[in-house]
Design a protein around this motif. Structure first.
Motif, short mmCIF file in Angstrom:
data_model
loop_
_atom_site.label_atom_id
_atom_site.label_comp_id
_atom_site.label_asym_id
_atom_site.label_seq_id
_atom_site.Cartn_x
_atom_site.Cartn_y
_atom_site.Cartn_z
N PHE A 5 0.83 -1.21 0.00
CA PHE A 5 0.00 0.00 0.00
C PHE A 5 0.86 1.26 0.00
O PHE A 5 0.59 2.21 -0.74
N GLN A 6 1.91 1.28 0.83
CA GLN A 6 2.79 2.44 0.89
C GLN A 6 3.48 2.68 -0.44
O GLN A 6 3.65 3.82 -0.88
N LEU A 7 3.92 1.59 -1.09
CA LEU A 7 4.55 1.72 -2.40
C LEU A 7 3.59 2.29 -3.42
O LEU A 7 3.93 3.20 -4.18
N PHE A 219 11.45 4.90 -1.28
CA PHE A 219 10.00 4.89 -1.12
C PHE A 219 9.58 4.96 0.34
O PHE A 219 8.49 5.44 0.65
N ASP A 220 10.45 4.50 1.24
CA ASP A 220 10.20 4.73 2.66
C ASP A 220 10.22 6.22 2.98
O ASP A 220 9.40 6.73 3.75
N LEU A 221 11.19 6.94 2.39
CA LEU A 221 11.27 8.39 2.60
C LEU A 221 10.01 9.09 2.11
O LEU A 221 9.48 9.98 2.78
N ARG A 226 9.25 12.60 3.94
CA ARG A 226 10.55 13.25 4.05
C ARG A 226 11.14 13.62 2.71
O ARG A 226 11.91 14.58 2.61
N LEU A 227 10.84 12.86 1.67
CA LEU A 227 11.39 13.12 0.34
C LEU A 227 10.26 13.53 -0.58
O LEU A 227 9.42 12.71 -0.94
N ARG A 228 10.23 14.81 -0.94
CA ARG A 228 9.18 15.29 -1.83
C ARG A 228 9.67 15.32 -3.27
O ARG A 228 8.99 14.88 -4.16
N ASN A 238 13.02 19.12 1.77
CA ASN A 238 12.56 18.41 2.95
C ASN A 238 11.59 19.29 3.70
O ASN A 238 11.79 20.51 3.79
N LYS A 239 10.53 18.70 4.25
CA LYS A 239 9.52 19.50 4.94
C LYS A 239 10.01 19.99 6.29
O LYS A 239 9.38 20.83 6.92
#
Length: 258
Positions: A5-7, A219-221, A226-228, A238-239
């Motif tokens: 789902f996250q991917l 993809f975890d980021l 964290r990674l836009r 980065n936010k």
């Protein structure tokens, strides 16, 4: 490691960032048509590794990712080709493939000195080729190259579940920071020593690649927010406000203006 789902959610997020101003995205497997279109663009040619005239391409082993503008014109394209190496390495695979594609049956490359990455890559492998951004995409501040390649990575993972991805890039593009824009983990200069002349590959080309662990990290980021994106000079946005420079005080600002 991101779950399914996250991917999917992360891939959808980068897709949404690309689909502005009426742009559309396709996962294309009509290889003869896409090759005709690429040849008619400023790119002008396709790689022999992805030519449907030299390879048995099907939806089960390859696809193209295409971004089009509101008028239907192609502004970005990248091919994904899946191979199952099992215990074979990229080194021995390229030796056989290039003998067929470039050497007319004879050895086309010298494999006595190959980058370590070429001997690490094995198992389920995706080759990325025919990567091209048309001028409209290159000059637009609203088109982000890193978003496009992350979309390609996400689709490749969901369809082929690779252990590795790899590509070759021209030295001039490598020195301009393209591996950083690709968010690639490993890169090696002078990747191949050619025994035959070819106008498509040269000795100075770089080999770049990432393992599945490297891709999972990206993809975890994204999943954690964290990674836009990566902007045109390769800086990660980065936010976190802690990464922003501290505000300049009024006296200091006056000194800076004098």
């Amino acid at each position: 490691m991101p779950n399914a789902f996250q991917l999917a959610e992360a891939t959808a997020a980068v897709s949404a960032r690309l689909k502005v101003n009426g742009r559309t995205i396709e996962q294309q497997t009509n290889f003869s048509e896409i090759h005709r279109e690429i040849v008619e663009m400023e790119k002008g040619r396709i790689s022999p590794e992805m030519s449907w005239l030299h390879n048995d391409l099907s939806s089960s082993n390859a696809f193209y990712v295409v971004v089009r503008n509101s008028e239907g014109q192609m502004i970005a394209v990248c091919a994904v080709r899946h191979y199952q190496f099992n215990e074979e390495t990229l080194t021995t695979f390229l030796e056989r493939q290039y003998a067929r594609l470039y050497g007319h049956g004879a050895n086309a490359i010298d494999t006595t000195l190959m980058p370590p990455l070429a001997n690490d890559i094995r198992g389920s492998v995706c080759y990325l080729g025919d990567y091209f951004i048309a001028r409209e995409g290159r000059v637009s501040k609203e088109f982000n190259n890193s978003d496009f390649i992350l979309l390609v990575y996400g689709l490749a993972i969901m369809q082929f579940d690779p252990d590795w991805i790899f590509a070759f890039v021209k030295q001039k593009n490598a020195l301009r920071g393209l591996p950083a824009v690709y968010l690639i983990a490993r890169c090696y200069p002078c990747a191949l020593e050619w025994k035959v002349e070819t106008d498509f590959r040269v000795d100075s080309d770089w080999l770049i690649g990432s393992s599945r662990r490297d891709l999972n990290y990206l993809f975890d980021l994204i999943a954690r927010g964290r990674l836009r994106s990566v902007n045109s000079v390769g800086l990660v946005e980065n936010k976190s406000k802690s990464l922003q420079p501290p505000p300049v005080s009024e006296p200091a600002a006056k000194v800076a203006r004098t």
